[in-house]
Each structure stands twice: as structure tokens, then as C-alpha cells.
Design a protein around this motif. Structure first.
Motif, short mmCIF file in Angstrom:
data_model
loop_
_atom_site.label_atom_id
_atom_site.label_comp_id
_atom_site.label_asym_id
_atom_site.label_seq_id
_atom_site.Cartn_x
_atom_site.Cartn_y
_atom_site.Cartn_z
N ALA A 1 0.87 -1.22 -0.15
CA ALA A 1 -0.03 -0.08 0.07
C ALA A 1 0.82 1.20 -0.01
CB ALA A 1 -0.90 0.00 1.12
N GLU A 2 1.76 1.26 0.81
CA GLU A 2 2.82 2.48 0.72
C GLU A 2 3.69 2.60 -0.53
OE1 GLU A 2 3.99 2.61 5.51
OE2 GLU A 2 5.17 1.11 4.22
N ARG A 3 3.99 1.47 -1.13
CA ARG A 3 4.49 1.56 -2.43
C ARG A 3 3.55 2.27 -3.57
NH1 ARG A 3 4.24 0.54 -7.31
NH2 ARG A 3 2.64 -1.34 -7.01
N ARG A 4 2.45 1.64 -3.11
CA ARG A 4 1.28 2.17 -4.36
C ARG A 4 1.05 3.80 -4.16
NH1 ARG A 4 -1.28 -1.07 -7.38
NH2 ARG A 4 -1.11 -3.01 -7.29
N ILE A 5 1.09 4.22 -2.94
CA ILE A 5 0.93 5.72 -2.69
C ILE A 5 1.77 6.41 -3.05
CG2 ILE A 5 0.53 7.24 -0.80
CD1 ILE A 5 -1.11 5.02 0.69
N ILE A 6 3.08 6.02 -2.91
CA ILE A 6 4.25 6.84 -3.40
C ILE A 6 4.49 7.02 -4.96
CG2 ILE A 6 6.97 6.68 -3.43
CD1 ILE A 6 6.81 5.48 -0.71
N ALA A 7 4.18 5.64 -5.59
CA ALA A 7 4.06 5.51 -6.93
C ALA A 7 2.95 6.59 -7.44
CB ALA A 7 3.68 4.07 -7.45
N ALA A 8 1.83 6.63 -6.80
CA ALA A 8 0.73 7.44 -7.35
C ALA A 8 1.11 8.78 -7.04
CB ALA A 8 -0.56 7.20 -6.60
N GLN A 9 1.90 9.31 -6.23
CA GLN A 9 2.44 10.50 -6.03
C GLN A 9 3.48 10.93 -7.18
OE1 GLN A 9 3.71 9.92 -1.98
NE2 GLN A 9 2.21 11.19 -1.09
N GLU B 1 -2.70 6.81 -14.47
CA GLU B 1 -1.71 5.98 -14.07
C GLU B 1 -1.78 6.03 -12.53
OE1 GLU B 1 -1.12 7.86 -16.67
OE2 GLU B 1 -0.36 6.34 -18.28
N ALA B 2 -1.72 7.15 -11.97
CA ALA B 2 -1.88 7.45 -10.49
C ALA B 2 -3.14 7.00 -9.84
CB ALA B 2 -1.95 8.91 -10.17
N ASP C 1 -9.80 6.72 2.78
CA ASP C 1 -10.35 7.81 3.35
C ASP C 1 -8.86 8.80 4.00
OD1 ASP C 1 -12.76 7.36 3.02
OD2 ASP C 1 -13.04 6.05 4.73
N ARG C 2 -7.56 8.21 3.67
CA ARG C 2 -6.35 8.66 4.26
C ARG C 2 -6.41 10.11 3.59
NH1 ARG C 2 -1.43 4.91 4.76
NH2 ARG C 2 -0.56 6.98 3.86
N VAL C 3 -5.78 10.95 4.25
CA VAL C 3 -5.61 12.57 3.86
C VAL C 3 -4.90 12.15 2.31
CG1 VAL C 3 -4.74 14.63 4.02
CG2 VAL C 3 -5.90 13.67 5.92
N ASP C 4 -3.77 11.75 2.48
CA ASP C 4 -2.73 11.67 1.50
C ASP C 4 -3.53 11.12 0.17
OD1 ASP C 4 -2.51 8.93 2.60
OD2 ASP C 4 -0.63 8.97 2.30
N VAL C 5 -4.31 9.91 0.32
CA VAL C 5 -5.04 9.09 -0.64
C VAL C 5 -6.09 10.16 -1.33
CG1 VAL C 5 -6.53 7.33 -1.41
CG2 VAL C 5 -4.12 6.99 0.06
#
Length: 177
Positions: free
Chosen positions: A23-31, A41-42, A55-59
Motif C-alpha cells: 500500500a505504501e509503495r502504491r501511494i508513493i508511486a501514485a504521488q 496511472e496514478a 479515506d486517508r488524507v494523502d490518498v
């Protein structure tokens, strides 16, 4: 044994990082994709995340930036409004969406009602300047822009290409900041 003890000591002092979750990898990749302007792609990176992670602020913010990048202003506004409850930057995004939807007076109202912490950000003053310019309130616009330029001189370069400021082009070129 000595190496194992050293490794534990390093890990306990934060020098060895734990393995990143999927999940962390996906969020960083999306950023990263958002920074490159690759909004589809994001969103593809974020799609497989468990529902509670959406529901996370970064997502929420990444998803919002994707919608804004795709000029999906009404959808972005709904998400930005949700973000306002969790993150002051949500007000900046919500106001921008309103402006893009042709609801500039409402954009000014949203920013004006935002938390005081917004007034520590140059983008607050820059956007208020743009919105006031579009509303024909040129003196107010110039005052906001002066403040934005004092806080971040790079914004002056951006202003030279900003279509919202076309009505102030001559004043901005001769106006000291």
C-alpha cells in the motif's frame, strides 16, 4: 551473533528502515505519477488499495489532484470539500475548483472562511489575487498579489503567464513587489 546485535541496535535507532508495504509503495508511486502529470496511472495505482485506505488524507489528496488534472471540476469539488475537514489545503483546492466552474465569488468566500493557517501560504494570496482580478476588483487583486510575491518571488514569473491576470498585465509589469 555480534552482527545480529548490531543490526538490532541499528534498527532500534531507526537507521535500518522496515520493508515498505504494498500500500505504501502504491501511494508513493501514485504521488510520482501525479508529479509527472500521469493522472490515469496514478488512479490505477490507488484503485487496488483497501477501501479504508481511500479515506486517508494523502490518498484523498492524490485522487483530488488526479480529478483536477483531468478537469473534472465538479467531482474534484466534492472531494476537496471532504478534504477541508481534515486538511487546510482542502480549502485551496475547493476554491480553485469553484473558480474553474465559473463560481469565482464562491471561491473567494471559501478561502475567506478557511482556517487562519491558510494566511501563512503564498498560494492563498496568489489565488485571492487571481479571483479578485477575475471579479474586476483590481486594487484588491494587486494588494493580494503583492503579498504573494513578497512571500514567494517565484510566483511573479507564474503570474506573467496566468490568464486570470490578463486584465492586470500592464500593472503587474510596472508594479514593484
Amino acid at each position: 551473533m555480534k552482527n545480529l546485535v548490531q543490526a538490532r541496535a541499528l534498527r532500534s535507532h531507526g537507521r535500518i528502515k522496515r520493508k515498505m508495504t504494498e500500500a505504501e509503495r502504491r501511494i508513493i508511486a501514485a504521488q510520482g505519477y501525479v508529479e509527472l502529470g500521469l493522472f490515469d496511472e496514478a488512479r490505477e495505482e490507488l484503485a487496488p488499495l483497501p477501501p479504508e485506505m481511500h479515506d486517508r488524507v494523502d490518498v484523498i489528496e492524490i485522487t483530488l489532484l488526479c480529478l483536477m488534472g483531468g478537469h473534472r471540476w465538479a467531482e474534484a469539488l466534492a472531494l476537496a470539500t471532504k478534504l477541508c475537514a481534515q486538511e487546510p489545503g482542502g480549502y485551496i483546492h475547493a476554491a480553485f475548483c469553484l473558480h474553474e466552474l465559473g463560481r469565482t465569488a464562491e471561491a473567494v468566500d471559501v478561502l475567506s472562511r478557511g482556517p487562519a493557517t491558510l494566511r501563512t501560504k503564498s498560494v492563498y494570496y496568489y489565488n485571492m489575487g487571481c479571483y479578485h482580478a477575475r471579479l474586476g476588483l483590481h486594487d484588491k487583486a494587486l494588494a493580494y498579489l503583492d503579498r504573494a510575491f513578497q512571500m514567494d518571488g517565484e510566483l511573479r514569473h507564474h503570474a506573467k503567464k496566468d490568464r486570470d491576470l490578463d486584465c492586470l498585465r500592464a500593472q503587474l509589469e510596472t508594479h514593484p513587489a
